[in-house]
Design a protein around this motif. Sequence first.
Motif, PDB file in Angstrom:
ATOM      1  N   ARG A  73      47.190  50.916  55.481  1.00  0.00           N
ATOM      2  CA  ARG A  73      46.938  50.202  56.744  1.00  0.00           C
ATOM      3  C   ARG A  73      47.722  48.909  56.783  1.00  0.00           C
ATOM      4  NH1 ARG A  73      41.894  52.136  55.403  1.00  0.00           N
ATOM      5  NH2 ARG A  73      41.232  50.146  54.498  1.00  0.00           N
ATOM      6  N   ALA A  74      48.495  48.740  57.836  1.00  0.00           N
ATOM      7  CA  ALA A  74      49.259  47.510  58.011  1.00  0.00           C
ATOM      8  C   ALA A  74      48.363  46.433  58.613  1.00  0.00           C
ATOM      9  CB  ALA A  74      50.460  47.768  58.915  1.00  0.00           C
ATOM     10  N   SER A  75      48.641  45.198  58.264  1.00  0.00           N
ATOM     11  CA  SER A  75      47.907  44.063  58.834  1.00  0.00           C
ATOM     12  C   SER A  75      48.898  43.056  59.383  1.00  0.00           C
ATOM     13  CB  SER A  75      47.033  43.390  57.773  1.00  0.00           C
ATOM     14  OG  SER A  75      46.509  42.177  58.271  1.00  0.00           O
ATOM     15  N   ASN A  76      48.585  42.493  60.531  1.00  0.00           N
ATOM     16  CA  ASN A  76      49.442  41.468  61.126  1.00  0.00           C
ATOM     17  C   ASN A  76      49.111  40.069  60.612  1.00  0.00           C
ATOM     18  OD1 ASN A  76      50.901  43.243  62.768  1.00  0.00           O
ATOM     19  ND2 ASN A  76      49.261  43.269  64.279  1.00  0.00           N
ATOM     20  N   THR A  77      48.073  39.966  59.780  1.00  0.00           N
ATOM     21  CA  THR A  77      47.666  38.665  59.260  1.00  0.00           C
ATOM     22  C   THR A  77      48.082  38.543  57.802  1.00  0.00           C
ATOM     23  OG1 THR A  77      45.735  38.721  60.702  1.00  0.00           O
ATOM     24  CG2 THR A  77      45.721  37.104  58.915  1.00  0.00           C
ATOM     25  N   PRO A  78      49.083  37.700  57.497  1.00  0.00           N
ATOM     26  CA  PRO A  78      49.521  37.551  56.112  1.00  0.00           C
ATOM     27  C   PRO A  78      48.371  37.103  55.206  1.00  0.00           C
ATOM     28  CG  PRO A  78      51.083  36.517  57.612  1.00  0.00           C
ATOM     29  CD  PRO A  78      49.867  36.886  58.420  1.00  0.00           C
ATOM     30  N   GLY A  79      48.258  37.754  54.040  1.00  0.00           N
ATOM     31  CA  GLY A  79      47.245  37.361  53.077  1.00  0.00           C
ATOM     32  C   GLY A  79      45.854  37.877  53.387  1.00  0.00           C
ATOM     33  N   ARG A  80      45.719  38.736  54.376  1.00  0.00           N
ATOM     34  CA  ARG A  80      44.379  39.191  54.763  1.00  0.00           C
ATOM     35  C   ARG A  80      43.781  40.119  53.709  1.00  0.00           C
ATOM     36  NH1 ARG A  80      42.914  42.058  60.560  1.00  0.00           N
ATOM     37  NH2 ARG A  80      40.685  42.254  60.231  1.00  0.00           N
ATOM     38  N   THR A  81      44.575  41.005  53.161  1.00  0.00           N
ATOM     39  CA  THR A  81      44.080  41.959  52.177  1.00  0.00           C
ATOM     40  C   THR A  81      44.465  41.496  50.780  1.00  0.00           C
ATOM     41  OG1 THR A  81      44.334  43.745  53.773  1.00  0.00           O
ATOM     42  CG2 THR A  81      44.079  44.374  51.486  1.00  0.00           C
ATOM     43  N   GLN A  82      43.471  41.085  50.007  1.00  0.00           N
ATOM     44  CA  GLN A  82      43.736  40.582  48.661  1.00  0.00           C
ATOM     45  C   GLN A  82      43.310  41.606  47.616  1.00  0.00           C
ATOM     46  OE1 GLN A  82      45.439  37.644  48.213  1.00  0.00           O
ATOM     47  NE2 GLN A  82      45.641  37.892  50.401  1.00  0.00           N
ATOM     48  N   GLU A  83      43.753  42.828  47.771  1.00  0.00           N
ATOM     49  CA  GLU A  83      43.428  43.886  46.832  1.00  0.00           C
ATOM     50  C   GLU A  83      44.696  44.584  46.373  1.00  0.00           C
ATOM     51  OE1 GLU A  83      39.076  45.340  48.558  1.00  0.00           O
ATOM     52  OE2 GLU A  83      40.865  46.490  49.055  1.00  0.00           O
ATOM     53  N   ILE A  84      44.622  45.142  45.174  1.00  0.00           N
ATOM     54  CA  ILE A  84      45.652  46.079  44.721  1.00  0.00           C
ATOM     55  C   ILE A  84      45.157  47.462  45.105  1.00  0.00           C
ATOM     56  CG2 ILE A  84      46.855  47.038  42.727  1.00  0.00           C
ATOM     57  CD1 ILE A  84      46.557  44.372  41.328  1.00  0.00           C
ATOM     58  N   ASN A  85      45.855  48.120  46.020  1.00  0.00           N
ATOM     59  CA  ASN A  85      45.406  49.408  46.537  1.00  0.00           C
ATOM     60  C   ASN A  85      46.108  50.554  45.828  1.00  0.00           C
ATOM     61  OD1 ASN A  85      43.506  48.569  48.594  1.00  0.00           O
ATOM     62  ND2 ASN A  85      45.262  47.764  49.720  1.00  0.00           N
ATOM     63  N   PHE A  86      45.305  51.477  45.299  1.00  0.00           N
ATOM     64  CA  PHE A  86      45.812  52.625  44.571  1.00  0.00           C
ATOM     65  C   PHE A  86      45.729  53.883  45.433  1.00  0.00           C
ATOM     66  CE2 PHE A  86      45.303  49.773  41.118  1.00  0.00           C
ATOM     67  CZ  PHE A  86      46.085  50.248  40.066  1.00  0.00           C
ATOM     68  N   ARG A 113      43.788  33.277  42.840  1.00  0.00           N
ATOM     69  CA  ARG A 113      43.080  34.426  42.244  1.00  0.00           C
ATOM     70  C   ARG A 113      43.950  35.677  42.294  1.00  0.00           C
ATOM     71  NH1 ARG A 113      38.558  32.397  44.981  1.00  0.00           N
ATOM     72  NH2 ARG A 113      38.745  33.981  46.610  1.00  0.00           N
ATOM     73  N   TRP A 114      44.590  35.887  43.439  1.00  0.00           N
ATOM     74  CA  TRP A 114      45.432  37.068  43.558  1.00  0.00           C
ATOM     75  C   TRP A 114      46.625  36.996  42.611  1.00  0.00           C
ATOM     76  CZ3 TRP A 114      50.570  37.599  45.024  1.00  0.00           C
ATOM     77  CH2 TRP A 114      51.008  38.910  45.078  1.00  0.00           C
ATOM     78  N   GLN A 115      47.241  35.829  42.511  1.00  0.00           N
ATOM     79  CA  GLN A 115      48.407  35.684  41.635  1.00  0.00           C
ATOM     80  C   GLN A 115      48.035  35.949  40.180  1.00  0.00           C
ATOM     81  OE1 GLN A 115      49.741  31.739  42.712  1.00  0.00           O
ATOM     82  NE2 GLN A 115      51.241  32.530  44.170  1.00  0.00           N
ATOM     83  N   GLU A 116      46.855  35.498  39.761  1.00  0.00           N
ATOM     84  CA  GLU A 116      46.420  35.742  38.387  1.00  0.00           C
ATOM     85  C   GLU A 116      46.161  37.226  38.156  1.00  0.00           C
ATOM     86  OE1 GLU A 116      45.783  35.305  34.569  1.00  0.00           O
ATOM     87  OE2 GLU A 116      46.520  33.725  35.901  1.00  0.00           O
ATOM     88  N   LEU A 117      45.534  37.889  39.136  1.00  0.00           N
ATOM     89  CA  LEU A 117      45.313  39.333  39.032  1.00  0.00           C
ATOM     90  C   LEU A 117      46.642  40.068  38.946  1.00  0.00           C
ATOM     91  CD1 LEU A 117      43.522  41.882  39.166  1.00  0.00           C
ATOM     92  CD2 LEU A 117      43.591  41.695  41.666  1.00  0.00           C
ATOM     93  N   LEU A 118      47.599  39.650  39.760  1.00  0.00           N
ATOM     94  CA  LEU A 118      48.910  40.294  39.762  1.00  0.00           C
ATOM     95  C   LEU A 118      49.599  40.143  38.407  1.00  0.00           C
ATOM     96  CD1 LEU A 118      51.251  41.716  41.193  1.00  0.00           C
ATOM     97  CD2 LEU A 118      51.993  39.482  42.031  1.00  0.00           C
ATOM     98  N   ARG A 119      49.574  38.919  37.868  1.00  0.00           N
ATOM     99  CA  ARG A 119      50.203  38.680  36.562  1.00  0.00           C
ATOM    100  C   ARG A 119      49.580  39.554  35.485  1.00  0.00           C
ATOM    101  NH1 ARG A 119      49.716  33.224  38.257  1.00  0.00           N
ATOM    102  NH2 ARG A 119      51.718  32.303  38.823  1.00  0.00           N
ATOM    103  N   THR A 120      48.252  39.624  35.483  1.00  0.00           N
ATOM    104  CA  THR A 120      47.549  40.404  34.472  1.00  0.00           C
ATOM    105  C   THR A 120      47.860  41.890  34.624  1.00  0.00           C
ATOM    106  OG1 THR A 120      45.773  38.767  34.588  1.00  0.00           O
ATOM    107  CG2 THR A 120      45.298  40.795  33.412  1.00  0.00           C
ATOM    108  N   TYR A 121      47.878  42.360  35.864  1.00  0.00           N
ATOM    109  CA  TYR A 121      48.196  43.764  36.118  1.00  0.00           C
ATOM    110  C   TYR A 121      49.608  44.107  35.639  1.00  0.00           C
ATOM    111  CZ  TYR A 121      49.896  47.783  38.769  1.00  0.00           C
ATOM    112  OH  TYR A 121      50.496  48.969  39.121  1.00  0.00           O
ATOM    113  N   LEU A 122      50.584  43.304  36.016  1.00  0.00           N
ATOM    114  CA  LEU A 122      51.972  43.597  35.671  1.00  0.00           C
ATOM    115  C   LEU A 122      52.204  43.550  34.166  1.00  0.00           C
ATOM    116  CD1 LEU A 122      53.849  41.597  38.451  1.00  0.00           C
ATOM    117  CD2 LEU A 122      53.598  44.082  38.305  1.00  0.00           C
ATOM    118  N   ALA A 123      51.538  42.622  33.497  1.00  0.00           N
ATOM    119  CA  ALA A 123      51.762  42.451  32.061  1.00  0.00           C
ATOM    120  C   ALA A 123      51.052  43.514  31.226  1.00  0.00           C
ATOM    121  CB  ALA A 123      51.298  41.065  31.621  1.00  0.00           C
ATOM    122  N   GLY A 124      49.984  44.113  31.782  1.00  0.00           N
ATOM    123  CA  GLY A 124      49.152  44.958  30.936  1.00  0.00           C
ATOM    124  C   GLY A 124      49.050  46.416  31.330  1.00  0.00           C
ATOM    125  N   ARG A 125      49.876  46.872  32.254  1.00  0.00           N
ATOM    126  CA  ARG A 125      49.740  48.250  32.732  1.00  0.00           C
ATOM    127  C   ARG A 125      50.833  49.109  32.098  1.00  0.00           C
ATOM    128  NH1 ARG A 125      45.290  50.861  34.627  1.00  0.00           N
ATOM    129  NH2 ARG A 125      45.829  52.408  36.223  1.00  0.00           N
TER     130      ARG A 125
END
Length: 217
Positions: A73-86, A113-125
Amino acid sequence: MTSLPFPLAEAPEPQAAQAAHRLFTGGADFLKGVVAMDGLPPADRIEVCFAGRSNVGKSTLINALTGRKGLARASNTPGRTQEINFFTLGDSHYLVDLPGYGFAEAPLPVVQRWQELLRTYLAGRATLRRAFVLIDARHGVKKADEEIMTLLDQSAVTFQAVLTKADKVKEKDRARILDQVRERLSKHPAAFPEMVLTSSEKGIGIDTLRAIIATLP
């Protein structure tokens, strides 16, 4: 005469095209949205992720790849969805949609919070085979793109530049923008040495990108 670094990926060979057809006709479905590392699904299959500035056309590209118009789903509001979607792709791959970055309207704590989640995901997957960094072909690489590419360098995650909205670029501007992207990519050790030019609206590069995903080792 030496060839330019970061050439555009060509149309897939027949064998790669067949592999892509098998993979992308196997069905794609939304699995879950993740807001913390303990919510990640099992790392039991090949995984690719898509990162890009808000409004770069990321959701539209994922929908075009899977042939399912409303999957991401696309959103017109930047930063609205703060999830990693699988998303599952057949029974062998995950497509992972990272939230758009460059959060002009998101509160700073949310961004952190999102940036920390992203860093952890990228480093540990361990099953993450490649990140695709989406760049608007009309504008080239911007500061926010540099930030995500630097993070991928630091995380030792190979990333490939995917230029979106190629149909919106005037012919006279194309070479200049491609040269700008190549120059920026040359500074990033994790950059895969080939770019993909796409247009979700016109179908440009979709088969090529499918084949790249299907043939990742």
